[in-house]
Design a protein around this motif. Structure first.
Motif, PDB file in Angstrom:
ATOM      1  N   LYS A 179       0.829  -1.209   0.000  1.00 14.86           N
ATOM      2  CA  LYS A 179       0.000   0.000   0.000  1.00 14.86           C
ATOM      3  C   LYS A 179       0.862   1.258   0.000  1.00 14.86           C
ATOM      4  O   LYS A 179       0.586   2.220  -0.731  1.00 14.86           O
ATOM      5  CB  LYS A 179      -0.935  -0.019   1.211  1.00 14.86           C
ATOM      6  CG  LYS A 179      -2.056  -1.014   1.102  1.00 14.86           C
ATOM      7  CD  LYS A 179      -3.043  -0.859   2.223  1.00 14.86           C
ATOM      8  CE  LYS A 179      -2.461  -1.321   3.540  1.00 14.86           C
ATOM      9  NZ  LYS A 179      -3.444  -1.276   4.638  1.00 14.86           N
ATOM     10  N   VAL A 194       2.397   1.589  -3.473  1.00  9.51           N
ATOM     11  CA  VAL A 194       1.418   1.976  -4.490  1.00  9.51           C
ATOM     12  C   VAL A 194       1.044   3.448  -4.355  1.00  9.51           C
ATOM     13  O   VAL A 194       0.994   4.193  -5.346  1.00  9.51           O
ATOM     14  CB  VAL A 194       0.167   1.075  -4.382  1.00  9.51           C
ATOM     15  CG1 VAL A 194      -0.971   1.638  -5.230  1.00  9.51           C
ATOM     16  CG2 VAL A 194       0.491  -0.333  -4.822  1.00  9.51           C
ATOM     17  N   ILE A 241       1.786   6.382  -7.103  1.00  7.86           N
ATOM     18  CA  ILE A 241       0.653   7.127  -7.672  1.00  7.86           C
ATOM     19  C   ILE A 241       0.851   8.628  -7.504  1.00  7.86           C
ATOM     20  O   ILE A 241       0.650   9.419  -8.433  1.00  7.86           O
ATOM     21  CB  ILE A 241      -0.655   6.667  -7.001  1.00  7.86           C
ATOM     22  CG1 ILE A 241      -1.003   5.242  -7.456  1.00  7.86           C
ATOM     23  CG2 ILE A 241      -1.805   7.614  -7.351  1.00  7.86           C
ATOM     24  CD1 ILE A 241      -2.165   4.640  -6.710  1.00  7.86           C
ATOM     25  N   VAL A 253      -7.147   6.864  -8.493  1.00  2.00           N
ATOM     26  CA  VAL A 253      -6.206   5.772  -8.733  1.00  2.00           C
ATOM     27  C   VAL A 253      -6.021   4.934  -7.465  1.00  2.00           C
ATOM     28  O   VAL A 253      -5.968   3.699  -7.522  1.00  2.00           O
ATOM     29  CB  VAL A 253      -4.854   6.341  -9.216  1.00  2.00           C
ATOM     30  CG1 VAL A 253      -3.888   5.202  -9.518  1.00  2.00           C
ATOM     31  CG2 VAL A 253      -5.044   7.210 -10.442  1.00  2.00           C
ATOM     32  N   ILE A 254      -5.932   5.603  -6.320  1.00  4.23           N
ATOM     33  CA  ILE A 254      -5.808   4.866  -5.055  1.00  4.23           C
ATOM     34  C   ILE A 254      -7.028   3.991  -4.809  1.00  4.23           C
ATOM     35  O   ILE A 254      -6.928   2.880  -4.274  1.00  4.23           O
ATOM     36  CB  ILE A 254      -5.595   5.855  -3.894  1.00  4.23           C
ATOM     37  CG1 ILE A 254      -4.239   6.540  -4.016  1.00  4.23           C
ATOM     38  CG2 ILE A 254      -5.706   5.146  -2.550  1.00  4.23           C
ATOM     39  CD1 ILE A 254      -3.985   7.587  -2.948  1.00  4.23           C
ATOM     40  N   ALA A 305      -6.598   0.863  -6.702  1.00  4.59           N
ATOM     41  CA  ALA A 305      -5.544   0.049  -6.100  1.00  4.59           C
ATOM     42  C   ALA A 305      -6.035  -0.623  -4.824  1.00  4.59           C
ATOM     43  O   ALA A 305      -5.807  -1.825  -4.598  1.00  4.59           O
ATOM     44  CB  ALA A 305      -4.325   0.929  -5.804  1.00  4.59           C
ATOM     45  N   THR A 306      -6.716   0.118  -3.951  1.00  4.00           N
ATOM     46  CA  THR A 306      -7.228  -0.469  -2.704  1.00  4.00           C
ATOM     47  C   THR A 306      -8.328  -1.494  -2.975  1.00  4.00           C
ATOM     48  O   THR A 306      -8.483  -2.461  -2.224  1.00  4.00           O
ATOM     49  CB  THR A 306      -7.771   0.622  -1.776  1.00  4.00           C
ATOM     50  OG1 THR A 306      -8.720   1.433  -2.493  1.00  4.00           O
ATOM     51  CG2 THR A 306      -6.652   1.505  -1.263  1.00  4.00           C
ATOM     52  N   ALA A 333      -8.352  -3.569  -5.533  1.00  5.29           N
ATOM     53  CA  ALA A 333      -7.637  -4.797  -5.887  1.00  5.29           C
ATOM     54  C   ALA A 333      -7.043  -5.458  -4.644  1.00  5.29           C
ATOM     55  O   ALA A 333      -7.152  -6.678  -4.449  1.00  5.29           O
ATOM     56  CB  ALA A 333      -6.538  -4.479  -6.899  1.00  5.29           C
ATOM     57  N   ILE A 334      -6.429  -4.649  -3.773  1.00 12.62           N
ATOM     58  CA  ILE A 334      -5.837  -5.202  -2.547  1.00 12.62           C
ATOM     59  C   ILE A 334      -6.920  -5.790  -1.648  1.00 12.62           C
ATOM     60  O   ILE A 334      -6.747  -6.860  -1.055  1.00 12.62           O
ATOM     61  CB  ILE A 334      -5.042  -4.105  -1.809  1.00 12.62           C
ATOM     62  CG1 ILE A 334      -3.849  -3.650  -2.651  1.00 12.62           C
ATOM     63  CG2 ILE A 334      -4.571  -4.613  -0.458  1.00 12.62           C
ATOM     64  CD1 ILE A 334      -3.101  -2.481  -2.048  1.00 12.62           C
TER      65      ILE A 334
END
Length: 363
Positions: A154, A157, A161, A198-199, A202-203, A205-206
């Motif tokens: 995290k 990423v 970003i 974008v975050i 990403a979060t 997916a995590i």
């Protein structure tokens, strides 16, 4: 070594009872990244729907402060407190919706994973929780390492970003120092929204990976050995020895009730020592004879003994006795195939003893 062998022997999927017992003890799968993702969604919604209006109010306050400083008296400490209270109130009005939305979304994400329930086991004092070695094991074990890896991912990423989003706007960011404050805040809001978008992906997916891994790890920890499955099945179905004993007791009680009905019989059909079938026939009670008792070997001898003690005729007819013993159950009317043979025997009983009919009616 023993723990490794024990884990290798757990080859069976957990049963519904095992899952239910684990949930009652508070052992449920919980993906920590799901509330984080929900909070990220809350922040993004705040940036899109609440931040523009809040920044406009902040910009207007700052413009008044810098363009008309004479309107704010700073001669005493009370004036300074009043100024900072006003700015704090404006900042609080801006940030309060964000905090409320983050708490609400995070709580909803936690509740949707597992409904809250009071578990006293979690708050019960346990010496194992005070053990430094077990604490280090939890910290550096597989779950701890997975959580550490997720935190590193995290951080990496988010850092990448932020760098990518601001890389092309480096000089534009420097030029914002010379433009209107309101425009600066709008630019900051736009960049923050882009970064959060974008975050957010990403979060998401995590969180999906964390949810799948947490569920898989929980189920693997609850896997059972073949012996545990057998023991649980035995507990659910009952101990075979106990069940066999209960069936034996039930058969004994049924046999005693059957033997007690022999004195009410009209006649007994026997195969000298192996089979005996006691029949009762009273025209006013039923249209066909009914079997009140039947038995084999020792039970057959007991039926014959009671019949003789109560003056009930005993007819030895081996083929008929074997057939009726095999085809007719106790307290059942005989099938029509036996009507003729049994009717002849009943006729012989009534001819030999005219009192039999009256005795049977009294019984």
């Amino acid at each position: 070594m023993a723990d490794g062998e024990d884990k290798d022997s757990k080859t069976e999927a957990p049963s519904e009872k095992k899952l239910r017992d684990a949930a009652e003890k508070g052992n449920t799968p919980f993906a920590r990244e799901i509330p984080v993702f929900a909070s990220t969604v809350a922040i993004y919604l705040f940036l899109v729907f609440f931040l523009p209006g809040g920044l406009a109010r902040i910009a207007e306050t700052l413009r008044d402060l810098f363009e008309q400083p004479e309107a704010w008296d700073l001669e005493t400490s009370g004036d300074v407190v009043a100024l900072f209270s006003h700015l704090a109130w404006e900042a609080g009005a801006l940030l309060l919706p964000a905090l409320a939305m983050m708490m609400l979304f995070g709580l909803a994400a936690s509740v949707l994973q597992n409904m809250p329930s009071p578990v006293l086991e979690r708050v019960r004092p346990q010496m194992s929780r005070l053990s430094p070695m077990k604490g280090l094991g939890r910290l550096f074990g597989k779950p701890g390492l997975v959580e550490f890896g997720k935190s590193l991912i995290k951080i990496g990423v988010v850092s990448v970003i932020v760098v990518l989003v601001l890389w092309d706007d480096y000089f534009a960011a420097l030029n914002t120092m010379f433009i209107d404050p309101a425009a600066i805040l709008r630019i900051i809001a736009d960049k923050a929204s882009a970064i959060m978008m974008v975050i957010l992906f990403a979060t998401a997916a995590i969180a999906g990976i964390d949810f799948a891994w947490t569920r898989h790890h929980w189920l693997s920890e609850l896997r059972m050995t073949k012996q545990e499955v057998k023991e649980e099945h035995k507990q659910a179905q009952g101990d075979p020895i106990v069940k066999s004993r209960l069936r034996s007791i039930q058969r004994d009680r049924a046999r005693k009730r059957m033997i007690a009905s022999v004195p009410r019989a009209t006649l007994v059909i026997a195969n000298p020592t192996h089979f005996a079938v006691a029949l009762r026939y009273v025209r006013e009670e039923q249209d066909a004879p009914i079997v009140v008792a039947k038995g084999q070997d020792l039970v057959a001898l007991k039926i014959r003994e009671l019949a003789e003690q109560n003056g009930i005729p005993v007819f030895e007819d081996p083929p008929l006795a074997r057939s009726m013993f095999a085809q007719v159950s106790v307290d059942s009317v005989i099938p029509p195939v036996f009507y003729k043979a049994v009717a002849e025997l009943i006729h012989r009983v009534y001819q030999a003893s005219p009192q039999t009919r009256r005795v049977n009616e009294i019984r």
